[in-house]
Design a protein around this motif. Structure first.
Motif, PDB file in Angstrom:
ATOM      1  N   GLN A  12       0.914  -1.305   0.124  1.00  0.00           N
ATOM      2  CA  GLN A  12       0.301   0.140  -0.194  1.00  0.00           C
ATOM      3  C   GLN A  12       0.928   1.511   0.052  1.00  0.00           C
ATOM      4  O   GLN A  12       2.316   1.295   0.396  1.00  0.00           O
ATOM      5  CB  GLN A  12      -1.035   0.390   1.071  1.00  0.00           C
ATOM      6  N   ASP A  13      -0.091   2.265  -0.829  1.00  0.00           N
ATOM      7  CA  ASP A  13       0.806   3.571  -0.012  1.00  0.00           C
ATOM      8  C   ASP A  13      -0.486   4.549  -0.411  1.00  0.00           C
ATOM      9  O   ASP A  13      -1.419   4.714  -0.326  1.00  0.00           O
ATOM     10  CB  ASP A  13       1.666   3.934  -1.803  1.00  0.00           C
ATOM     11  N   VAL A  14       0.829   5.779   0.938  1.00  0.00           N
ATOM     12  CA  VAL A  14       0.420   7.272   0.884  1.00  0.00           C
ATOM     13  C   VAL A  14       0.229   8.091   0.316  1.00  0.00           C
ATOM     14  O   VAL A  14       1.423   8.244   0.497  1.00  0.00           O
ATOM     15  CB  VAL A  14       0.005   7.346   2.370  1.00  0.00           C
ATOM     16  N   SER A  15      -0.196   9.032  -0.105  1.00  0.00           N
ATOM     17  CA  SER A  15       0.170   9.956  -0.740  1.00  0.00           C
ATOM     18  C   SER A  15       1.368  11.153   0.289  1.00  0.00           C
ATOM     19  O   SER A  15       0.737  10.993   1.733  1.00  0.00           O
ATOM     20  CB  SER A  15      -1.274  11.127  -1.091  1.00  0.00           C
ATOM     21  N   GLN A  16       1.888  11.898  -0.457  1.00  0.00           N
ATOM     22  CA  GLN A  16       2.785  12.151   0.106  1.00  0.00           C
ATOM     23  C   GLN A  16       2.873  14.098  -0.483  1.00  0.00           C
ATOM     24  O   GLN A  16       2.475  14.043  -1.352  1.00  0.00           O
ATOM     25  CB  GLN A  16       4.269  11.731  -0.392  1.00  0.00           C
ATOM     26  N   PRO A  17       3.671  14.234   0.576  1.00  0.00           N
ATOM     27  CA  PRO A  17       4.119  14.676   1.514  1.00  0.00           C
ATOM     28  C   PRO A  17       3.560  14.518   2.977  1.00  0.00           C
ATOM     29  O   PRO A  17       2.097  14.531   3.070  1.00  0.00           O
ATOM     30  CB  PRO A  17       5.110  15.592   1.906  1.00  0.00           C
ATOM     31  N   LEU A  18       3.569  13.463   4.130  1.00  0.00           N
ATOM     32  CA  LEU A  18       3.715  13.178   5.599  1.00  0.00           C
ATOM     33  C   LEU A  18       4.361  14.047   6.086  1.00  0.00           C
ATOM     34  O   LEU A  18       5.429  13.985   6.292  1.00  0.00           O
ATOM     35  CB  LEU A  18       3.459  12.466   5.987  1.00  0.00           C
ATOM     36  N   TYR A  19       3.495  14.601   7.458  1.00  0.00           N
ATOM     37  CA  TYR A  19       3.622  15.073   8.344  1.00  0.00           C
ATOM     38  C   TYR A  19       3.854  14.860   9.770  1.00  0.00           C
ATOM     39  O   TYR A  19       3.102  14.149   9.907  1.00  0.00           O
ATOM     40  CB  TYR A  19       3.522  17.107   8.191  1.00  0.00           C
ATOM     41  N   LEU A  20       4.660  15.266  10.630  1.00  0.00           N
ATOM     42  CA  LEU A  20       4.341  15.131  12.101  1.00  0.00           C
ATOM     43  C   LEU A  20       4.123  16.215  12.559  1.00  0.00           C
ATOM     44  O   LEU A  20       5.051  17.675  12.151  1.00  0.00           O
ATOM     45  CB  LEU A  20       5.616  14.524  12.535  1.00  0.00           C
ATOM     46  N   GLY A  59       2.491  23.456  17.074  1.00  0.00           N
ATOM     47  CA  GLY A  59       1.226  23.509  15.942  1.00  0.00           C
ATOM     48  C   GLY A  59       2.578  23.731  14.172  1.00  0.00           C
ATOM     49  O   GLY A  59       2.660  23.825  13.461  1.00  0.00           O
ATOM     50  N   LYS A  60       4.466  23.356  15.403  1.00  0.00           N
ATOM     51  CA  LYS A  60       4.712  23.304  14.073  1.00  0.00           C
ATOM     52  C   LYS A  60       5.233  21.900  13.050  1.00  0.00           C
ATOM     53  O   LYS A  60       4.791  20.874  14.029  1.00  0.00           O
ATOM     54  CB  LYS A  60       6.487  22.903  15.500  1.00  0.00           C
ATOM     55  N   LYS A  61       4.804  21.556  12.262  1.00  0.00           N
ATOM     56  CA  LYS A  61       4.933  20.742  11.342  1.00  0.00           C
ATOM     57  C   LYS A  61       6.389  20.548  11.114  1.00  0.00           C
ATOM     58  O   LYS A  61       7.191  21.486  10.251  1.00  0.00           O
ATOM     59  CB  LYS A  61       4.453  21.056  10.446  1.00  0.00           C
ATOM     60  N   TYR A  62       6.739  18.803  10.978  1.00  0.00           N
ATOM     61  CA  TYR A  62       8.068  18.405  10.238  1.00  0.00           C
ATOM     62  C   TYR A  62       7.463  17.630   8.688  1.00  0.00           C
ATOM     63  O   TYR A  62       6.725  16.858   9.760  1.00  0.00           O
ATOM     64  CB  TYR A  62       8.470  17.770  11.542  1.00  0.00           C
ATOM     65  N   ARG A  63       8.222  18.167   8.393  1.00  0.00           N
ATOM     66  CA  ARG A  63       8.123  17.136   6.428  1.00  0.00           C
ATOM     67  C   ARG A  63       8.893  15.381   7.411  1.00  0.00           C
ATOM     68  O   ARG A  63       9.839  15.163   7.332  1.00  0.00           O
ATOM     69  CB  ARG A  63       8.583  17.648   5.304  1.00  0.00           C
ATOM     70  N   LEU A  64       8.276  14.598   6.667  1.00  0.00           N
ATOM     71  CA  LEU A  64       8.711  13.124   6.865  1.00  0.00           C
ATOM     72  C   LEU A  64       9.284  12.340   4.874  1.00  0.00           C
ATOM     73  O   LEU A  64       8.773  13.317   4.208  1.00  0.00           O
ATOM     74  CB  LEU A  64       7.995  12.385   7.226  1.00  0.00           C
ATOM     75  N   ALA A  65      10.345  12.579   4.862  1.00  0.00           N
ATOM     76  CA  ALA A  65      10.582  11.439   4.087  1.00  0.00           C
ATOM     77  C   ALA A  65      10.824  10.150   3.895  1.00  0.00           C
ATOM     78  O   ALA A  65      11.569  10.054   4.922  1.00  0.00           O
ATOM     79  CB  ALA A  65      11.965  12.734   2.877  1.00  0.00           C
ATOM     80  N   PHE A  66      10.507   9.331   2.942  1.00  0.00           N
ATOM     81  CA  PHE A  66      10.725   8.088   3.009  1.00  0.00           C
ATOM     82  C   PHE A  66      12.043   7.241   2.160  1.00  0.00           C
ATOM     83  O   PHE A  66      11.543   7.461   1.036  1.00  0.00           O
ATOM     84  CB  PHE A  66       9.586   7.091   2.668  1.00  0.00           C
ATOM     85  N   ASP A  67      13.376   6.581   2.257  1.00  0.00           N
ATOM     86  CA  ASP A  67      13.796   6.308   1.878  1.00  0.00           C
ATOM     87  C   ASP A  67      13.638   4.516   1.798  1.00  0.00           C
ATOM     88  O   ASP A  67      14.387   3.585   2.589  1.00  0.00           O
ATOM     89  CB  ASP A  67      15.029   7.024   2.038  1.00  0.00           C
ATOM     90  N   CYS A  68      13.000   4.373   1.278  1.00  0.00           N
ATOM     91  CA  CYS A  68      12.053   2.650   1.263  1.00  0.00           C
ATOM     92  C   CYS A  68      13.396   1.507   0.128  1.00  0.00           C
ATOM     93  O   CYS A  68      13.556   0.933   1.197  1.00  0.00           O
ATOM     94  CB  CYS A  68      10.563   2.729  -0.223  1.00  0.00           C
ATOM     95  N   GLN A  69      14.860   2.606  -0.449  1.00  0.00           N
ATOM     96  CA  GLN A  69      15.715   1.505  -0.677  1.00  0.00           C
ATOM     97  C   GLN A  69      16.360   1.067   0.413  1.00  0.00           C
ATOM     98  O   GLN A  69      16.491  -0.345   1.106  1.00  0.00           O
ATOM     99  CB  GLN A  69      16.102   1.692  -1.830  1.00  0.00           C
ATOM    100  N   ARG A  70      16.326   2.101   1.023  1.00  0.00           N
ATOM    101  CA  ARG A  70      17.552   2.163   1.908  1.00  0.00           C
ATOM    102  C   ARG A  70      16.567   1.864   3.572  1.00  0.00           C
ATOM    103  O   ARG A  70      17.509   1.592   4.864  1.00  0.00           O
ATOM    104  CB  ARG A  70      18.380   2.940   2.934  1.00  0.00           C
ATOM    105  N   CYS A  71      15.035   2.008   3.386  1.00  0.00           N
ATOM    106  CA  CYS A  71      14.182   1.081   4.629  1.00  0.00           C
ATOM    107  C   CYS A  71      14.276   2.514   5.918  1.00  0.00           C
ATOM    108  O   CYS A  71      14.331   2.014   7.457  1.00  0.00           O
ATOM    109  CB  CYS A  71      14.541  -0.104   4.903  1.00  0.00           C
ATOM    110  N   VAL A  72      14.433   3.528   6.090  1.00  0.00           N
ATOM    111  CA  VAL A  72      14.547   4.438   6.320  1.00  0.00           C
ATOM    112  C   VAL A  72      13.770   5.930   6.598  1.00  0.00           C
ATOM    113  O   VAL A  72      12.731   6.036   5.321  1.00  0.00           O
ATOM    114  CB  VAL A  72      16.446   5.433   6.352  1.00  0.00           C
ATOM    115  N   MET A  73      13.495   6.721   7.395  1.00  0.00           N
ATOM    116  CA  MET A  73      12.708   7.552   7.761  1.00  0.00           C
ATOM    117  C   MET A  73      13.439   8.264   8.301  1.00  0.00           C
ATOM    118  O   MET A  73      13.782   8.801   8.891  1.00  0.00           O
ATOM    119  CB  MET A  73      11.507   7.292   8.219  1.00  0.00           C
ATOM    120  N   GLU A  74      12.876  10.291   7.559  1.00  0.00           N
ATOM    121  CA  GLU A  74      14.320  11.131   7.171  1.00  0.00           C
ATOM    122  C   GLU A  74      13.183  12.319   7.910  1.00  0.00           C
ATOM    123  O   GLU A  74      12.111  12.870   7.439  1.00  0.00           O
ATOM    124  CB  GLU A  74      14.424  12.001   6.279  1.00  0.00           C
TER     125      GLU A  74
END
Length: 91
Positions: A60-68, A73-88
């Motif tokens: 499954q996949d979800v639309s991006q970008p995703l935020y914490l 109220g500060k938003k932090y953008r999440l990025a996903f490197d699925c090749q390395r299996c890490v979240m930034e």
């Protein structure tokens, strides 16, 4: 050359690095320097995986970008490197 990840927080640390040959350094994130769009964390804990939206594991996949969002109220953008299996996490 050192970026904010070297965690230079005060003048003592800056002088230490300069004495040892560093010619360019950025202050630590805690000094509230300009952190816009800077990566502040790389983690193997992936929220897409945790919530069942991993394209590799769950198909499954979800639309991006995703935020914490924090309590201020500060938003932090999440990025996903699925090749390395890490979240930034970006400021």
């Amino acid at each position: 050359e050192l970026d904010f990840q070297a965690n230079v927080f005060n003048d003592y640390a800056a002088r230490f690095y300069r004495r040892h040959g560093v010619t360019s350094l950025a202050m630590a994130a805690e000094t509230m320097a300009n952190m816009k769009d800077k990566k502040v964390m790389t983690t193997r804990l992936c929220l897409r995986y945790q919530y069942g939206f991993c394209p590799k594991a769950d198909g499954q996949d979800v639309s991006q970008p995703l935020y914490l969002c924090d309590e201020m109220g500060k938003k932090y953008r999440l990025a996903f490197d699925c090749q390395r299996c890490v979240m930034e996490v970006f400021f």
